[in-house]
Motif scaffolding. Structure first.
Motif, PDB file in Angstrom:
ATOM      1  N   GLN A   1      50.149  76.385 -25.626  1.00  0.00           N
ATOM      2  CA  GLN A   1      48.731  76.474 -25.251  1.00  0.00           C
ATOM      3  C   GLN A   1      48.588  76.428 -23.738  1.00  0.00           C
ATOM      4  O   GLN A   1      47.760  77.126 -23.170  1.00  0.00           O
ATOM      5  CB  GLN A   1      47.941  75.300 -25.820  1.00  0.00           C
ATOM      6  CG  GLN A   1      47.557  75.387 -27.249  1.00  0.00           C
ATOM      7  CD  GLN A   1      46.774  74.147 -27.605  1.00  0.00           C
ATOM      8  OE1 GLN A   1      47.322  73.057 -27.659  1.00  0.00           O
ATOM      9  NE2 GLN A   1      45.503  74.315 -27.843  1.00  0.00           N
TER      10      GLN A   1
ATOM     11  N   TYR B   1      50.634  77.413 -21.487  1.00  0.00           N
ATOM     12  CA  TYR B   1      51.024  78.720 -20.957  1.00  0.00           C
ATOM     13  C   TYR B   1      49.850  79.689 -21.033  1.00  0.00           C
ATOM     14  O   TYR B   1      49.527  80.377 -20.070  1.00  0.00           O
ATOM     15  CB  TYR B   1      52.231  79.254 -21.732  1.00  0.00           C
ATOM     16  CG  TYR B   1      52.651  80.635 -21.311  1.00  0.00           C
ATOM     17  CD1 TYR B   1      53.462  80.809 -20.184  1.00  0.00           C
ATOM     18  CD2 TYR B   1      52.242  81.759 -22.009  1.00  0.00           C
ATOM     19  CE1 TYR B   1      53.848  82.079 -19.785  1.00  0.00           C
ATOM     20  CE2 TYR B   1      52.617  83.033 -21.621  1.00  0.00           C
ATOM     21  CZ  TYR B   1      53.426  83.183 -20.506  1.00  0.00           C
ATOM     22  OH  TYR B   1      53.798  84.439 -20.108  1.00  0.00           O
ATOM     23  N   PHE B   2      49.193  79.736 -22.191  1.00  0.00           N
ATOM     24  CA  PHE B   2      48.070  80.645 -22.392  1.00  0.00           C
ATOM     25  C   PHE B   2      46.900  80.300 -21.465  1.00  0.00           C
ATOM     26  O   PHE B   2      46.339  81.170 -20.802  1.00  0.00           O
ATOM     27  CB  PHE B   2      47.632  80.613 -23.855  1.00  0.00           C
ATOM     28  CG  PHE B   2      46.491  81.528 -24.160  1.00  0.00           C
ATOM     29  CD1 PHE B   2      46.688  82.891 -24.233  1.00  0.00           C
ATOM     30  CD2 PHE B   2      45.215  81.029 -24.368  1.00  0.00           C
ATOM     31  CE1 PHE B   2      45.631  83.753 -24.508  1.00  0.00           C
ATOM     32  CE2 PHE B   2      44.153  81.877 -24.642  1.00  0.00           C
ATOM     33  CZ  PHE B   2      44.362  83.240 -24.710  1.00  0.00           C
TER      34      PHE B   2
ATOM     35  N   GLU C   1      46.903  78.622 -18.673  1.00  0.00           N
ATOM     36  CA  GLU C   1      47.262  78.890 -17.274  1.00  0.00           C
ATOM     37  C   GLU C   1      47.165  80.374 -16.953  1.00  0.00           C
ATOM     38  O   GLU C   1      46.765  80.742 -15.847  1.00  0.00           O
ATOM     39  CB  GLU C   1      48.675  78.373 -16.984  1.00  0.00           C
ATOM     40  CG  GLU C   1      48.746  76.871 -16.917  1.00  0.00           C
ATOM     41  CD  GLU C   1      50.165  76.325 -16.920  1.00  0.00           C
ATOM     42  OE1 GLU C   1      51.117  77.092 -17.228  1.00  0.00           O
ATOM     43  OE2 GLU C   1      50.310  75.128 -16.646  1.00  0.00           O
ATOM     44  N   ARG C   2      47.513  81.235 -17.901  1.00  0.00           N
ATOM     45  CA  ARG C   2      47.431  82.681 -17.668  1.00  0.00           C
ATOM     46  C   ARG C   2      45.978  83.145 -17.632  1.00  0.00           C
ATOM     47  O   ARG C   2      45.622  84.016 -16.851  1.00  0.00           O
ATOM     48  CB  ARG C   2      48.190  83.463 -18.736  1.00  0.00           C
ATOM     49  CG  ARG C   2      49.690  83.256 -18.753  1.00  0.00           C
ATOM     50  CD  ARG C   2      50.314  83.430 -17.380  1.00  0.00           C
ATOM     51  NE  ARG C   2      51.689  83.002 -17.282  1.00  0.00           N
ATOM     52  CZ  ARG C   2      52.113  81.771 -17.010  1.00  0.00           C
ATOM     53  NH1 ARG C   2      51.273  80.783 -16.858  1.00  0.00           N
ATOM     54  NH2 ARG C   2      53.388  81.501 -16.873  1.00  0.00           N
ATOM     55  N   VAL C   3      45.142  82.572 -18.469  1.00  0.00           N
ATOM     56  CA  VAL C   3      43.732  82.975 -18.504  1.00  0.00           C
ATOM     57  C   VAL C   3      42.973  82.368 -17.325  1.00  0.00           C
ATOM     58  O   VAL C   3      42.217  83.042 -16.639  1.00  0.00           O
ATOM     59  CB  VAL C   3      43.077  82.567 -19.846  1.00  0.00           C
ATOM     60  CG1 VAL C   3      41.580  82.804 -19.815  1.00  0.00           C
ATOM     61  CG2 VAL C   3      43.711  83.333 -20.997  1.00  0.00           C
TER      62      VAL C   3
ATOM     63  N   ARG D   1      44.215  81.054 -14.546  1.00  0.00           N
ATOM     64  CA  ARG D   1      44.891  81.301 -13.264  1.00  0.00           C
ATOM     65  C   ARG D   1      44.784  80.112 -12.324  1.00  0.00           C
ATOM     66  O   ARG D   1      45.085  78.999 -12.695  1.00  0.00           O
ATOM     67  CB  ARG D   1      44.379  82.581 -12.641  1.00  0.00           C
ATOM     68  CG  ARG D   1      44.613  83.782 -13.536  1.00  0.00           C
ATOM     69  CD  ARG D   1      44.493  85.064 -12.786  1.00  0.00           C
ATOM     70  NE  ARG D   1      44.711  86.165 -13.681  1.00  0.00           N
ATOM     71  CZ  ARG D   1      45.809  86.909 -13.655  1.00  0.00           C
ATOM     72  NH1 ARG D   1      46.754  86.666 -12.785  1.00  0.00           N
ATOM     73  NH2 ARG D   1      45.949  87.902 -14.503  1.00  0.00           N
ATOM     74  N   SER D   2      44.311  80.313 -11.124  1.00  0.00           N
ATOM     75  CA  SER D   2      44.288  79.251 -10.112  1.00  0.00           C
ATOM     76  C   SER D   2      43.057  78.353 -10.233  1.00  0.00           C
ATOM     77  O   SER D   2      42.889  77.436  -9.440  1.00  0.00           O
ATOM     78  CB  SER D   2      44.332  79.872  -8.719  1.00  0.00           C
ATOM     79  OG  SER D   2      43.184  80.673  -8.516  1.00  0.00           O
TER      80      SER D   2
END
Length: 117
Positions: free
Chosen positions: A40, A42-43, A45-47, A49-50
């Motif tokens: 979760q 990982y997901f 963090e990708r959505v 982002r910063s």
């Protein structure tokens, strides 16, 4: 006293002690987010982002069936704005108590709208 009562009561006490002042954003302006398991994170963090500061409750090598949060995790959860639940076993007992205590914590059920097999 049951096993769950022995573990949940101290957790709730820690929440009350650590969560009086709500600090919802990290010092760098990111939204503090908690998730249950590493995939979760990982997901999210990708959505996000910063814009997000993501923390995981059940780390690698730990079992979601027998998981108990540490005082440090409870403290960080108190300072979070969002928790993404996924339906792992510990959430059934942990989340209702957290939701009653942490009124400003947005709990998002990531299973909503997903057909489970």
């Amino acid at each position: 006293m049951t096993y769950w009562a022995k573990t949940i009561i101290p957790i709730m006490a820690l929440i009350v002690v650590f969560c009086t002042p709500q600090v919802l954003y990290a010092s760098d302006g990111k939204i503090r987010v908690f998730v249950s398991i590493p995939p979760q994170a990982y997901f999210v963090e990708r959505v996000g982002r910063s814009c997000v500061d993501v923390h995981v409750l059940v780390g690698p090598g730990q079992s979601p069936a027998t998981y108990e949060p540490t005082p440090k995790q409870v403290s960080r959860l108190c300072q979070s704005q969002v928790y993404f639940r996924i339906g792992v076993p510990f959430e059934k007992v942990f989340l209702p108590k957290i939701s009653r205590t942490l009124k400003n914590l947005n709990v998002v059920d990531t299973r909503k709208g997903v057909h489970l097999r």
